[in-house]
Scaffold this active site. Structure first.
Site, mmCIF file in Angstrom:
data_model
loop_
_atom_site.group_PDB
_atom_site.id
_atom_site.type_symbol
_atom_site.label_atom_id
_atom_site.label_comp_id
_atom_site.label_asym_id
_atom_site.label_seq_id
_atom_site.Cartn_x
_atom_site.Cartn_y
_atom_site.Cartn_z
ATOM 1 N N LYS A 69 -19.992 3.600 39.885
ATOM 2 C CA LYS A 69 -18.592 3.427 40.284
ATOM 3 C C LYS A 69 -18.109 2.156 39.596
ATOM 4 O O LYS A 69 -18.272 1.052 40.110
ATOM 5 C CB LYS A 69 -18.458 3.299 41.800
ATOM 6 C CG LYS A 69 -18.857 4.548 42.574
ATOM 7 C CD LYS A 69 -18.709 4.312 44.075
ATOM 8 C CE LYS A 69 -19.133 5.554 44.856
ATOM 9 N NZ LYS A 69 -19.033 5.317 46.324
ATOM 10 N N ASN A 98 -4.615 -18.432 13.021
ATOM 11 C CA ASN A 98 -4.144 -19.493 13.919
ATOM 12 C C ASN A 98 -4.795 -19.421 15.294
ATOM 13 O O ASN A 98 -4.897 -20.434 15.988
ATOM 14 C CB ASN A 98 -2.609 -19.496 14.021
ATOM 15 C CG ASN A 98 -2.028 -18.153 14.374
ATOM 16 O OD1 ASN A 98 -2.731 -17.161 14.429
ATOM 17 N ND2 ASN A 98 -0.728 -18.130 14.606
ATOM 18 N N CYS A 99 -5.256 -18.249 15.717
ATOM 19 C CA CYS A 99 -5.928 -18.156 17.015
ATOM 20 C C CYS A 99 -7.293 -18.848 16.999
ATOM 21 O O CYS A 99 -7.858 -19.126 18.064
ATOM 22 C CB CYS A 99 -6.092 -16.692 17.418
ATOM 23 S SG CYS A 99 -4.533 -15.822 17.693
ATOM 24 N N ARG A 142 0.817 -1.214 0.000
ATOM 25 C CA ARG A 142 0.000 0.000 0.000
ATOM 26 C C ARG A 142 0.853 1.267 0.000
ATOM 27 O O ARG A 142 0.391 2.337 -0.413
ATOM 28 C CB ARG A 142 -0.952 -0.014 1.199
ATOM 29 C CG ARG A 142 -2.101 -1.015 1.069
ATOM 30 C CD ARG A 142 -3.150 -0.831 2.144
ATOM 31 N NE ARG A 142 -2.678 -1.259 3.447
ATOM 32 C CZ ARG A 142 -2.840 -2.481 3.938
ATOM 33 N NH1 ARG A 142 -3.449 -3.409 3.208
ATOM 34 N NH2 ARG A 142 -2.409 -2.791 5.135
ATOM 35 N N PRO A 180 21.399 -4.091 9.533
ATOM 36 C CA PRO A 180 20.380 -3.063 9.260
ATOM 37 C C PRO A 180 19.490 -3.367 8.067
ATOM 38 O O PRO A 180 18.437 -2.730 7.919
ATOM 39 C CB PRO A 180 21.224 -1.805 9.023
ATOM 40 C CG PRO A 180 22.593 -2.295 8.684
ATOM 41 C CD PRO A 180 22.770 -3.575 9.444
ATOM 42 N N TYR A 229 -21.492 4.532 31.283
ATOM 43 C CA TYR A 229 -22.308 3.877 32.307
ATOM 44 C C TYR A 229 -23.782 3.875 31.932
ATOM 45 O O TYR A 229 -24.368 4.884 31.560
ATOM 46 C CB TYR A 229 -22.155 4.567 33.664
ATOM 47 C CG TYR A 229 -23.257 4.194 34.632
ATOM 48 C CD1 TYR A 229 -23.414 2.870 35.051
ATOM 49 C CD2 TYR A 229 -24.179 5.142 35.059
ATOM 50 C CE1 TYR A 229 -24.443 2.508 35.909
ATOM 51 C CE2 TYR A 229 -25.225 4.797 35.918
ATOM 52 C CZ TYR A 229 -25.350 3.477 36.327
ATOM 53 O OH TYR A 229 -26.378 3.114 37.166
ATOM 54 N N GLY A 231 7.194 -10.736 15.073
ATOM 55 C CA GLY A 231 6.411 -11.915 15.430
ATOM 56 C C GLY A 231 7.014 -12.712 16.564
ATOM 57 O O GLY A 231 7.827 -12.212 17.349
ATOM 58 N N ASP A 232 6.622 -13.975 16.637
ATOM 59 C CA ASP A 232 6.996 -14.821 17.767
ATOM 60 C C ASP A 232 8.491 -15.071 17.869
ATOM 61 O O ASP A 232 8.992 -15.399 18.940
ATOM 62 C CB ASP A 232 6.274 -16.171 17.675
ATOM 63 C CG ASP A 232 4.768 -16.041 17.833
ATOM 64 O OD1 ASP A 232 4.302 -14.926 18.126
ATOM 65 O OD2 ASP A 232 4.064 -17.052 17.668
#
Length: 570
Positions: free
Chosen positions: A447, A58-59, A38, A289, A439, A295-296
């Site tokens: 609260k 994957n989740c 993009r 560099p 709320y 990622g993981d």
């Protein structure tokens, strides 16, 4: 087996356009590739993915096991063909990067389908190889052991589950997020599930008293939870634990954690960090560099103390992929350190956390204040309010929020997200009292539970209230303190703390002389009534502390201490 042939090729160029090669797809790699397109239409972008799917959810994999996500193909998010048509990205599945020549700026790629090897030149290289599931020890040949990281893994697991009897047995090894999700979804499938966890409690991102209700909840559904135990051997139809017990099983799912895929980076001479992942700077650059890592497999900077750590979360991988693309395109901005905000559905009971646990904070030498509360998810008078258990870990020196945890069936996600936002903004724990949150009685309370955490934190910071933790009570009593139970009579049936003297709040003014000269510990059900009692007794001249979180937190803490000593079965 050695590759059959070697070809030397370069990426095609368009009028001198640069070439970016991304190793690994899914969250991090695909976010980097699509964002970069993009920003730069002329650049050549090549994605190399070892598995057969380049972009998948994957989740969501555990939820196809139970049928909650019925359509397997819904988990496949993008195909190479769609990526080529929409983004002009050259995505190559079943292509494994096996070597990096940093001097020549080339990647050697093994094409798994025809066992050939090719070399691809790059200007920038993005490493997003993910992490590999750890394998338990003592696995026999042909033992039905599965991990779940990719769609290929899911397909193999589902194929084997098709041959497991409807009332068959499964052992899940590991009580982290994936282990808990798999135990839940296999149980929903109708199987007899045993969940084996090495640690004394499930979910290491929680402290023990917060995790105890989750183990009890799973056990109440019929899942056999074995805490503080490890597998010593896995056969074709059984698992043996270190206590000698033998569990018959048709299938085993190993979910004992992951190891970052750093071998390719290490072989190329890139620096590996102290936390075990590929070392990167705030722009995700490695020690070379021209090479980035996300990622993981990449090490993150901890938001609390700037130490290197591994955080295997999809949100960070996606965000860091985008950040790398921005940097490559010339719009570099440093990424923020990682808080590790996470959430899991444990068979209808939600657990979420952010930052450090109390255990980690104390291990790292922090002087901490801890707040436990047990609010309702929304106004208690409106139908459907559900109980929450919340915990806030605070730096006692500067009132900084170090971490938070929440467990419940409703409202957990938004409370942890608010605290994560507050931590990102640098708000002190006491400042939670001043947050203006949406709320209406069906959504929250005037609260809000977040505000209540702030009120308690402010009381502690000012010295208006003094507390002890559930694990400190035994020492207080041994030192001669008197423990007062100030609950209403109707609440006593819920349980008693041994040795407590029952004196309702309303009777304290008349009876306080009975314990004059002794340190007093007061407790109620959740801590709020005891705060009133503690203020009264302090005004009357007593040395008084409140048992933080009241009876409910003490109960969960005591339960946690006993869980590892006995299996939990329905």
């Amino acid at each position: 087996m050695s590759p059959a042939r070697i070809e030397s090729t370069s990426a095609p160029e368009r009028d001198g356009a640069r070439t970016t090669v991304v190793i690994g797809g899914v969250a991090g790699g695909m976010s980097a590739a699509t964002r970069l397109r993009r920003l730069d239409e002329q650049r050549e972008i090549i994605v190399l993915e070892r598995s057969s799917e380049v972009s998948f959810a994957n989740c969501g994999l555990p939820y196809h096991v139970s049928g909650a996500i019925a359509d397997r193909d819904a988990l496949s998010l993008q195909s190479p063909e769609r990526l080529a048509a929409r983004f002009r990205i050259d995505a190559r599945v079943r292509h494994e990067a096996v070597a990096i020549d940093r001097a020549a700026k080339t990647v050697t790629v093994h094409r798994l389908d025809d066992d050939s090897t090719t070399e691809i030149a790059y200007d920038e290289l993005v490493l997003s190889p993910g992490a590999a599931p750890r394998r338990p020890a003592g696995i026999a040949t042909d033992a039905p052991v599965h991990a779940l990281r990719t769609l290929d893994d899911l397909d193999r697991l589902m194929a084997e589950l098709d041959h497991v009897p409807a009332d068959g047995a499964v052992v899940v090894i590991g009580g982290g997020f994936i282990g808990v999700e798999m135990a839940d979804n296999l149980h929903r499938r109708g199987l007899d599930v045993t969940l084996v966890q090495r640690g004394a409690h499930l979910l290491a991102t929680l402290d023990e008293e917060m995790a105890a209700p989750i183990a009890d909840h799973l056990a109440g559904l019929g899942i056999d939870v074995r805490l503080g135990q490890v597998t010593t051997s896995i056969g074709t139809d059984h698992v043996v634990l270190d206590d000698g017990s033998r569990i018959a099983t048709d299938l085993v799912v190993a979910a004992i954690g992951v190891t970052p895929e750093t071998s390719l980076a290490a072989a190329a001479g890139l620096t590996i960090g102290t936390g075990g992942g590929i070392a990167v700077d705030d722009f995700h650059r490695t020690s070379d560099p021209a090479i980035f890592a996300i990622g993981d497999a990449a090490e993150k900077r901890d938001a609390i103390d700037d130490s290197g750590r591994l955080v295997t979360l999809a949100g960070l991988a996606n965000r860091h992929g985008r950040a790398v693309a921005d940097t490559i395109a010339g719009d570099a901005a440093p990424s923020r350190p990682a808080l590790g905000t996470a959430i899991v559905d444990a068979a209808g009971l939600t657990a979420a956390s952010v930052g450090w646990t109390e255990r980690v904070a104390r291990e790292r030498g922090r002087d901490v204040r801890v707040v436990h509360t047990h609010p309702a998810s929304h106004a208690a008078y409106y139908p459907g309010a559900a109980p929450l258990s919340m915990k806030l870990v605070i730096d006692a020196v500067d009132d900084r929020i170090l971490g938070a945890q929440a467990v419940g069936t409703d409202g957990v996600d938004k409370r942890i997200d608010v605290i994560a936002t507050a931590m990102s903004a640098g708000l002190a724990a006491s400042a939670l009292a001043d947050l203006e949150l949406a709320y209406a009685p069906q959504y929250g309370s005037a609260k809000d539970p977040i505000n209540m955490l702030g009120y308690v934190a402010r009381n502690l910071a000012s010295g208006e209230d003094r507390v002890i933790q559930w694990h400190e009570l035994e020492h207080e009593i041994a030192a001669g303190a008197v423990l007062l139970d100030v609950r209403a009579a109707a609440q006593l049936a819920e349980g008693l703390i041994p040795g407590a003297l029952w004196v309702p709040v309303e009777s304290l003014r008349e009876r306080h002389a009975e314990f004059a000269g002794r340190r007093v510990v007061v407790h109620c059900r959740v801590g709020q009534g005891a705060h009133t009692a503690a203020r009264l007794l302090a005004e009357l001249g007593h040395d008084v502390v409140n048992l933080d979180g009241g009876y409910l937190t003490w109960r969960d803490g005591q339960r946690a201490r006993s869980l590892a000593e006995l299996p939990l079965a329905a």
